[in-house]
Design an enzyme around this catalytic site. Sequence first.
Site, PDB file in Angstrom:
ATOM      1  N   LYS A  25      -0.440   6.424  -6.473  1.00 26.04           N
ATOM      2  CA  LYS A  25      -1.230   5.275  -6.010  1.00 26.04           C
ATOM      3  C   LYS A  25      -1.662   5.562  -4.565  1.00 26.04           C
ATOM      4  O   LYS A  25      -0.871   5.480  -3.638  1.00 26.04           O
ATOM      5  CB  LYS A  25      -0.368   4.016  -6.055  1.00 26.04           C
ATOM      6  CG  LYS A  25      -1.122   2.718  -6.211  1.00 26.04           C
ATOM      7  CD  LYS A  25      -1.999   2.319  -5.057  1.00 26.04           C
ATOM      8  CE  LYS A  25      -1.266   1.661  -3.904  1.00 26.04           C
ATOM      9  NZ  LYS A  25      -2.182   1.366  -2.758  1.00 26.04           N
ATOM     10  N   GLU A  29       9.606   7.889   3.243  1.00 26.46           N
ATOM     11  CA  GLU A  29       9.156   8.432   4.533  1.00 26.46           C
ATOM     12  C   GLU A  29       8.474   7.289   5.250  1.00 26.46           C
ATOM     13  O   GLU A  29       7.371   6.890   4.871  1.00 26.46           O
ATOM     14  CB  GLU A  29       8.129   9.561   4.312  1.00 26.46           C
ATOM     15  CG  GLU A  29       8.605  10.672   3.408  1.00 26.46           C
ATOM     16  CD  GLU A  29       9.333  11.775   4.150  1.00 26.46           C
ATOM     17  OE1 GLU A  29       9.568  11.617   5.367  1.00 26.46           O
ATOM     18  OE2 GLU A  29       9.672  12.774   3.517  1.00 26.46           O
ATOM     19  N   CYS A  46       2.584   9.057  11.783  1.00 27.83           N
ATOM     20  CA  CYS A  46       3.899   8.424  11.766  1.00 27.83           C
ATOM     21  C   CYS A  46       4.820   9.049  12.796  1.00 27.83           C
ATOM     22  O   CYS A  46       5.673   8.382  13.367  1.00 27.83           O
ATOM     23  CB  CYS A  46       4.499   8.573  10.385  1.00 27.83           C
ATOM     24  SG  CYS A  46       4.374  10.264   9.798  1.00 27.83           S
ATOM     25  N   GLU A  87       6.175   0.190  16.479  1.00 26.49           N
ATOM     26  CA  GLU A  87       5.188   1.210  16.124  1.00 26.49           C
ATOM     27  C   GLU A  87       3.787   0.604  16.214  1.00 26.49           C
ATOM     28  O   GLU A  87       3.501  -0.397  15.564  1.00 26.49           O
ATOM     29  CB  GLU A  87       5.458   1.699  14.703  1.00 26.49           C
ATOM     30  CG  GLU A  87       4.554   2.841  14.308  1.00 26.49           C
ATOM     31  CD  GLU A  87       4.818   3.314  12.882  1.00 26.49           C
ATOM     32  OE1 GLU A  87       5.073   2.471  12.003  1.00 26.49           O
ATOM     33  OE2 GLU A  87       4.767   4.536  12.658  1.00 26.49           O
TER      34      GLU A  87
HETATM   35  P1  NAP Z   1       2.022   0.436   4.032  1.00 25.83           P
HETATM   36  O1  NAP Z   1       1.367  -0.858   4.204  1.00 25.83           O
HETATM   37  O2  NAP Z   1       3.488   0.466   3.836  1.00 25.83           O
HETATM   38  O3  NAP Z   1       1.274   1.148   2.817  1.00 25.83           O
HETATM   39  C1  NAP Z   1       1.631   2.378   2.270  1.00 25.83           C
HETATM   40  C2  NAP Z   1       1.260   2.401   0.809  1.00 25.83           C
HETATM   41  O4  NAP Z   1       2.053   1.448   0.092  1.00 25.83           O
HETATM   42  C3  NAP Z   1      -0.188   2.020   0.524  1.00 25.83           C
HETATM   43  O5  NAP Z   1      -0.641   2.756  -0.584  1.00 25.83           O
HETATM   44  C4  NAP Z   1      -0.061   0.552   0.214  1.00 25.83           C
HETATM   45  O6  NAP Z   1      -1.141   0.024  -0.485  1.00 25.83           O
HETATM   46  C5  NAP Z   1       1.212   0.528  -0.589  1.00 25.83           C
HETATM   47  N1  NAP Z   1       1.910  -0.753  -0.626  1.00 25.83           N
HETATM   48  C6  NAP Z   1       1.720  -1.857   0.155  1.00 25.83           C
HETATM   49  N2  NAP Z   1       2.581  -2.836  -0.205  1.00 25.83           N
HETATM   50  C7  NAP Z   1       3.332  -2.351  -1.220  1.00 25.83           C
HETATM   51  C8  NAP Z   1       4.405  -2.877  -2.008  1.00 25.83           C
HETATM   52  N3  NAP Z   1       4.902  -4.104  -1.816  1.00 25.83           N
HETATM   53  N4  NAP Z   1       4.949  -2.094  -2.966  1.00 25.83           N
HETATM   54  C9  NAP Z   1       4.492  -0.836  -3.167  1.00 25.83           C
HETATM   55  N5  NAP Z   1       3.483  -0.284  -2.470  1.00 25.83           N
HETATM   56  C10 NAP Z   1       2.904  -1.023  -1.491  1.00 25.83           C
HETATM   57  O7  NAP Z   1       1.751   1.409   5.228  1.00 25.83           O
HETATM   58  P2  NAP Z   1       0.371   1.642   5.944  1.00 25.83           P
HETATM   59  O8  NAP Z   1       0.247   0.617   6.997  1.00 25.83           O
HETATM   60  O9  NAP Z   1      -0.712   1.819   4.970  1.00 25.83           O
HETATM   61  O10 NAP Z   1       0.653   3.075   6.576  1.00 25.83           O
HETATM   62  C11 NAP Z   1       1.112   3.244   7.866  1.00 25.83           C
HETATM   63  C12 NAP Z   1       2.624   3.392   7.872  1.00 25.83           C
HETATM   64  O11 NAP Z   1       3.018   4.553   7.174  1.00 25.83           O
HETATM   65  C13 NAP Z   1       3.167   3.555   9.261  1.00 25.83           C
HETATM   66  O12 NAP Z   1       4.285   2.747   9.441  1.00 25.83           O
HETATM   67  C14 NAP Z   1       3.550   5.019   9.319  1.00 25.83           C
HETATM   68  O13 NAP Z   1       4.537   5.337  10.242  1.00 25.83           O
HETATM   69  C15 NAP Z   1       3.942   5.293   7.933  1.00 25.83           C
HETATM   70  N6  NAP Z   1       3.805   6.711   7.609  1.00 25.83           N
HETATM   71  C16 NAP Z   1       4.946   7.464   7.503  1.00 25.83           C
HETATM   72  C17 NAP Z   1       4.876   8.816   7.200  1.00 25.83           C
HETATM   73  C18 NAP Z   1       6.100   9.656   7.082  1.00 25.83           C
HETATM   74  O14 NAP Z   1       6.020  10.765   6.583  1.00 25.83           O
HETATM   75  N7  NAP Z   1       7.259   9.176   7.486  1.00 25.83           N
HETATM   76  C19 NAP Z   1       3.620   9.402   7.000  1.00 25.83           C
HETATM   77  C20 NAP Z   1       2.484   8.628   7.114  1.00 25.83           C
HETATM   78  C21 NAP Z   1       2.604   7.265   7.414  1.00 25.83           C
HETATM   79  P3  NAP Z   1      -2.385  -0.528   0.384  1.00 25.83           P
HETATM   80  O15 NAP Z   1      -3.108   0.669   0.863  1.00 25.83           O
HETATM   81  O16 NAP Z   1      -3.216  -1.319  -0.504  1.00 25.83           O
HETATM   82  O17 NAP Z   1      -1.811  -1.347   1.503  1.00 25.83           O
END
Ligand code: NAP
Length: 482
Positions: free
Chosen positions: A188, A262, A296, A393
């Site tokens: 997804k 992650e 991240c 963050e």
């Molecule tokens: P996010 O809101 O957690 O979204 C990540 C993914 O999860 C998206 O595909 C999102 O869909 C989906 N999602 C949202 N709510 C969900 C739920 N309840 N159940 C299952 N999936 C769900 O994160 P983001 O804001 O898009 O991304 C930024 C974050 O990712 C930051 O906190 C960053 O640090 C972290 N990150 C971490 C790493 C690592 O390797 N540690 C790498 C990259 C990013 P939608 O797109 O529709 O919201």
Amino acid sequence: MSEKTISWEFAPAPEDSRLAMIAKRYEHFIGGRWTPPSEGKYFQTRNPATARKLSEVAAGSAADIAKAVEAARLAFRGPWGNMPARERGKFLFRIARLMQERSRELAVTETLDGGKPIRESRDIDIPLAANHFFYYAGWADKLDYAFPNRRPRPLGVAGQIIPWNFPLLMAAWKIAPALACGNTVVLKPAETTPLTALKLAEILAEAGLPAGVVNIVTGAGATGAALVEHDDVDKVAFTGSTAVGKVIQKTLAGTGKKCTLELGGKAANIVLEDACIDQAVEGIVNGIYLNQGHVCCAGSRLFVQEPVYEEVLWKLKRRLDTLVVGDPLDKNTDIGAINSREQLTSIRHYLKVGLEEGAAIYQPDCQLPSRGYFCPPTLFTEVAQSFTIAREEIFGPVLAVQTFRTLSEVIEKANNTPYGLSAGVWCDKGARLFQVTDALDAGVVWGNSYNNFDPTSPFGGCKESGFGREGGLHGLAAYLDI
Ligand code: NAP
Ligand code: MG
């Protein structure tokens, strides 16, 4: 006299957006076919640099997820599960080569859909994504050597959810090791950046990958949640925010499904007094400003030892003055567009909070484009540990600078965070470098470099940054029953 560095104006050098060849509409990729969404709904994906629509994409429901998981299960029981490992490896090699062949199209698409500078998608995201397939292709028939006497077995169907900051690279990080180990996949992608994953689906079909081995269902958070909740998924791999990671962990508790998370970070980048300052300044810029801080592992907390504080700050400000903010498709651009309006609003909120809490702000005077979502590189000084901008963050080009006197002081400050993803240390003396790196609670620590990635090297966090590793041998273990 102004302290502003003399810099040169570059003539515009934009990449041709037509190279992306984006279709008007995309369906789900399920069981090897382009499948319309069961509820007939689509959502738009936009170019954040112009706020214009690029394409419309199928909105996945629980029924679509169920269809995809079923297709993945069939492929696991059938052609993929029964295929000799050596043949599996050949598919991975083929996929990697096709990614290279279409690299320009993929890079332009990535930049259009997500807003990152073309230099970054062209030189980092796409080549690294292909390299992950190359690397794991080599392991497919050598799993017994990777884990001797452990009889490694695939887990089954992997549900994978990825964020918007490295759309194709995160898809490769997740899909390549899963396939090398003999699993099948339902992926997804993020709502704002689905296009390169869908182009990857085209590549998988072109490579002749058996139907159902990889299924891609686009949609928002609810689509991801449906994937996590599906009974027939054996493993969930998630990259995203800590908040969503916690929800997923609660959902999976007691189900016996395997899970890797992650999550977010708030990395410390530490400059010791004997560091090569010019090199460190480049590392600081690379660590937080390039790629709009949408990383991240971004070095968003800078700690500078007092004797070199004035010098580091002066050089850093002069370097910020030279950064080019603007059209992501332009090859001269250093800082592209913020990924979405919501993300820009969130960054602006933190800028306001930083000022309210009493930090001093520095932003170079740069002309931001009149359309789209942009934020100038921002530096906060006079920051205390307790400030929101030093704790939370921000996920934008915003750096919080603090000073320190002794190593024990900086180690304590750097570790004083719920996150533990990454860190950087700049120092001329090896023994001191290792003294600090050893004491930092972080999954990845860079010494005299920052944001360096390689498929052979494991990546992942500790504390609230999650658990499990991607990349290297560790990345294989996450998709095997050993
Ligand atoms: P996010 O809101 O957690 O979204 C990540 C993914 O999860 C998206 O595909 C999102 O869909 C989906 N999602 C949202 N709510 C969900 C739920 N309840 N159940 C299952 N999936 C769900 O994160 P983001 O804001 O898009 O991304 C930024 C974050 O990712 C930051 O906190 C960053 O640090 C972290 N990150 C971490 C790493 C690592 O390797 N540690 C790498 C990259 C990013 P939608 O797109 O529709 O919201
Ligand atoms: Mg988009």
